[in-house]
Design a protein around this motif. Structure first.
Motif, PDB file in Angstrom:
ATOM      1  N   ASP A  86      12.337  31.642  35.639  1.00  0.00           N
ATOM      2  CA  ASP A  86      13.097  32.011  36.582  1.00  0.00           C
ATOM      3  C   ASP A  86      12.873  33.954  36.570  1.00  0.00           C
ATOM      4  O   ASP A  86      13.482  34.331  37.436  1.00  0.00           O
ATOM      5  CB  ASP A  86      14.474  32.018  36.479  1.00  0.00           C
ATOM      6  N   ASP A 109       7.237  37.164  49.706  1.00  0.00           N
ATOM      7  CA  ASP A 109       7.970  36.114  50.506  1.00  0.00           C
ATOM      8  C   ASP A 109       7.915  34.707  49.584  1.00  0.00           C
ATOM      9  O   ASP A 109       8.904  34.036  49.565  1.00  0.00           O
ATOM     10  CB  ASP A 109       7.242  36.034  51.853  1.00  0.00           C
ATOM     11  N   ALA A 113      10.981  32.740  48.001  1.00  0.00           N
ATOM     12  CA  ALA A 113      11.375  31.458  48.659  1.00  0.00           C
ATOM     13  C   ALA A 113      11.267  30.209  47.503  1.00  0.00           C
ATOM     14  O   ALA A 113      12.093  29.533  47.515  1.00  0.00           O
ATOM     15  CB  ALA A 113      10.508  30.856  49.864  1.00  0.00           C
ATOM     16  N   ALA A 114      10.271  30.236  46.576  1.00  0.00           N
ATOM     17  CA  ALA A 114      10.197  29.270  45.429  1.00  0.00           C
ATOM     18  C   ALA A 114      11.284  29.610  44.648  1.00  0.00           C
ATOM     19  O   ALA A 114      11.850  28.544  44.090  1.00  0.00           O
ATOM     20  CB  ALA A 114       8.712  29.445  45.018  1.00  0.00           C
ATOM     21  N   LEU A 116      14.273  30.722  44.790  1.00  0.00           N
ATOM     22  CA  LEU A 116      15.540  30.673  45.389  1.00  0.00           C
ATOM     23  C   LEU A 116      15.596  28.844  45.600  1.00  0.00           C
ATOM     24  O   LEU A 116      16.738  28.201  45.340  1.00  0.00           O
ATOM     25  CB  LEU A 116      15.697  30.954  46.893  1.00  0.00           C
ATOM     26  N   ARG A 117      14.623  28.331  46.088  1.00  0.00           N
ATOM     27  CA  ARG A 117      14.564  26.774  46.398  1.00  0.00           C
ATOM     28  C   ARG A 117      14.837  26.343  45.095  1.00  0.00           C
ATOM     29  O   ARG A 117      15.566  25.224  44.863  1.00  0.00           O
ATOM     30  CB  ARG A 117      13.195  26.603  46.806  1.00  0.00           C
ATOM     31  N   ARG A 118      14.429  26.822  43.807  1.00  0.00           N
ATOM     32  CA  ARG A 118      14.273  25.871  42.705  1.00  0.00           C
ATOM     33  C   ARG A 118      15.629  26.247  42.004  1.00  0.00           C
ATOM     34  O   ARG A 118      16.165  25.220  41.140  1.00  0.00           O
ATOM     35  CB  ARG A 118      13.109  26.449  41.781  1.00  0.00           C
ATOM     36  N   THR A 119      16.044  27.425  41.908  1.00  0.00           N
ATOM     37  CA  THR A 119      17.122  27.828  41.265  1.00  0.00           C
ATOM     38  C   THR A 119      18.606  27.549  42.047  1.00  0.00           C
ATOM     39  O   THR A 119      19.486  27.599  41.370  1.00  0.00           O
ATOM     40  CB  THR A 119      17.215  29.364  40.985  1.00  0.00           C
ATOM     41  N   GLY A 120      18.551  27.546  43.437  1.00  0.00           N
ATOM     42  CA  GLY A 120      19.653  27.495  44.261  1.00  0.00           C
ATOM     43  C   GLY A 120      20.459  28.671  44.204  1.00  0.00           C
ATOM     44  O   GLY A 120      21.573  28.822  44.634  1.00  0.00           O
ATOM     45  N   SER A 121      19.871  29.966  43.968  1.00  0.00           N
ATOM     46  CA  SER A 121      20.466  31.117  43.887  1.00  0.00           C
ATOM     47  C   SER A 121      20.653  31.666  45.180  1.00  0.00           C
ATOM     48  O   SER A 121      19.847  31.382  46.138  1.00  0.00           O
ATOM     49  CB  SER A 121      19.681  32.240  42.948  1.00  0.00           C
ATOM     50  N   ASP A 122      21.622  32.627  45.289  1.00  0.00           N
ATOM     51  CA  ASP A 122      21.818  33.023  46.779  1.00  0.00           C
ATOM     52  C   ASP A 122      20.733  34.010  47.191  1.00  0.00           C
ATOM     53  O   ASP A 122      20.124  34.410  48.431  1.00  0.00           O
ATOM     54  CB  ASP A 122      23.166  33.579  46.885  1.00  0.00           C
ATOM     55  N   ARG A 149      17.594  38.711  51.196  1.00  0.00           N
ATOM     56  CA  ARG A 149      17.295  37.969  50.071  1.00  0.00           C
ATOM     57  C   ARG A 149      17.283  38.528  48.776  1.00  0.00           C
ATOM     58  O   ARG A 149      16.919  38.173  47.761  1.00  0.00           O
ATOM     59  CB  ARG A 149      15.830  37.136  50.525  1.00  0.00           C
TER      60      ARG A 149
END
Length: 457
Positions: A86, A109, A113-114, A116-122, A149
């Motif tokens: 992470d 970018d 994006a990768a 946020l998608r993998r971790t589910g973080s805001d 973001r």
């Protein structure tokens, strides 16, 4: 030069009695569970970030830099519960000959994006160093969507600003006050912290800067600023790039050997072999306290990389190799009778600061004297028999590196090959009594190059 093995950067313009006893134990265990860092998981240990205060991190390096400048901080974050996977770095050609600023922003970018998608973080937390602060500030100011973001931004010893970039909560860390007498460097509206008498790259890798970053990101102090040893074997991976363009090597073979700590000789067959076709290699499993050689073969030169033992799993290993006519090889003389070395550390070498100087000896000779004043910001050191005359000329820098930022060199004759012994390197960092020692084989410079990386922690 950057990478775990070579790293040089610049910026330019971290009964009832029994029942009561059992009850107390349960309460204690619950408290400890609440206070302890998240349990290890994933690639090499760390939390997935269920705590909303722990977000993934993106690092943007400075001129001629790479992910390796954030290697020590990443290991410290992992020691405090972050997942190794992470923490990402965006790498690019800092001379902007093979990419544009807009293209670097697109890489940021993609990294954001990768994660946020993998971790589910805001959101993510963003860190820039040196030239990377300019890149990061331009990124945050480029659009409200991009800034939205990013939860926190850390600006390390780079450009100033009249306001937090993109309106993002900002921490600005400043070093090397001696370079800016009478000048106040700050980002207005941000939290500005003076790191005191630290070097430019040291500002990224020091305990103090890590402590400031961790508190800024999470709202609490780190449990430790040490790089704590990970249990069991460590997963190690990274990339092989050309210096200084950061372009990937696409036609190499990388072999990993365990080596004898006393003479640097290989112990058995390779523990791993990788075809390097897009710069990436690994992972391989590193044993605790073991020492390794990473051998890159391509072209006419075999490049041997040596590091200190891997304390934790690591994704930020960077092996930087030079092309024919490159800035390092072109200024060093090759011969079958001597070894050429590059020695690096992501913390400047100082030789002129009295009790606050570093020491670095090679084959028993102290080599920093006269070649690494604080003002030089020397991170990389080229060592070899400059005239191929079998003699050393210590105490003065190789003239060819005088105008090269953060690189210095010394003329030292290191006979090659050697049957029984290797070249012994020993460093004691300033403000420390702990010696760092590595022994490497004396490979002839006619067909081989040797790079040695000392830890910055």
């Amino acid at each position: 030069m950057s990478g775990r093995l070579v790293s040089w950067i610049t910026f330019r313009p971290q009964g009832e009695p029994v029942k009561r006893a059992l009850g107390s134990i349960v309460v204690l265990l619950l408290l400890l569970a609440a206070l302890a860092p998240p349990a290890s998981a994933g690639f090499g240990g760390g939390s997935r970030g269920h705590d909303r205060d722990v977000r993934p991190i993106v690092f943007v390096h400075g001129s001629a830099g790479s992910a390796s400048q954030f290697q020590t901080p990443a290991l410290r974050f992992a020691s405090n519960g972050y997942a190794v996977e992470d923490i990402e770095a965006v790498e690019y050609d800092t001379q902007f000959q093979t990419n544009t600023l807009a293209q670097v922003h697109e890489r940021i970018d993609a990294a954001v994006a990768a994660l946020l998608r993998r971790t589910g973080s805001d959101r993510v937390d963003l860190v820039g160093h040196s030239l990377g602060t300019y890149v990061s500030q331009q990124y945050l100011n480029s659009s409200p969507q991009r800034a939205a973001r990013v939860a926190h931004y850390v600006n390390i010893d780079g450009v100033t600003a009249a306001a937090p970039p993109g309106g993002v909560d900002t921490l600005a860390l400043w070093a090397e006050p001696w370079r800016y007498p009478g000048v106040t460097r700050e980002i207005s509206g941000a939290t500005n912290v003076d790191l005191g008498e630290q070097g430019h790259t040291e500002a990224v890798t020091s305990e103090k800067s890590f402590r400031e970053m961790f508190r800024f990101f999470t709202g609490r102090a780190p449990a430790t600023t040490d790089v704590r040893p990970e249990r069991g074997r460590r997963l190690v991976s990274g990339r092989v790039h050309f210096f200084v363009s950061n372009l990937p090597v696409v036609d190499g073979t990388l072999k990993v050997y365990r080596v004898n700590r006393l003479n640097g000789a290989r112990v058995g067959r390779p523990v791993a072999t990788f075809a390097v076709t897009d710069g990436a290699f690994g992972p391989f499993r590193a044993a605790p306290y073991a020492r390794y050689e990473l051998e890159l073969t391509r072209g006419e030169i075999t490049h041997h990389f040596y590091t200190e033992p891997f304390t934790r799993s690591d994704r930020f290993v960077r092996l930087l190799t030079d092309q024919p006519g490159g800035i390092v090889r072109s200024n060093m003389t090759a011969s079958p009778r001597h070894t050429n070395l590059t020695i690096s550390r992501n913390k400047e070498w100082w030789s002129d600061q009295g009790d606050r100087s570093d020491t670095l000896s090679v084959d028993g000779d102290e080599i920093l004297t006269g070649i690494a004043p604080r003002t030089k910001r020397a991170i990389g050191i080229a060592v070899g028999d400059q005239l191929a005359d079998g003699r050393s000329l210590l105490g003065q820098p190789i003239a060819a590196f005088a105008s090269v930022p953060f690189i210095t060199g010394v003329d030292q004759y290191l006979p090659a090959p050697r049957r029984l012994s290797g070249i012994r390197l020993r460093s004691v960092p300033r403000d420390s009594t702990r010696a760092h020692t590595l022994v490497v084989p004396a490979w002839p410079s006619s067909d081989h190059w040797v790079s040695v990386q000392f830890d910055a922690h």
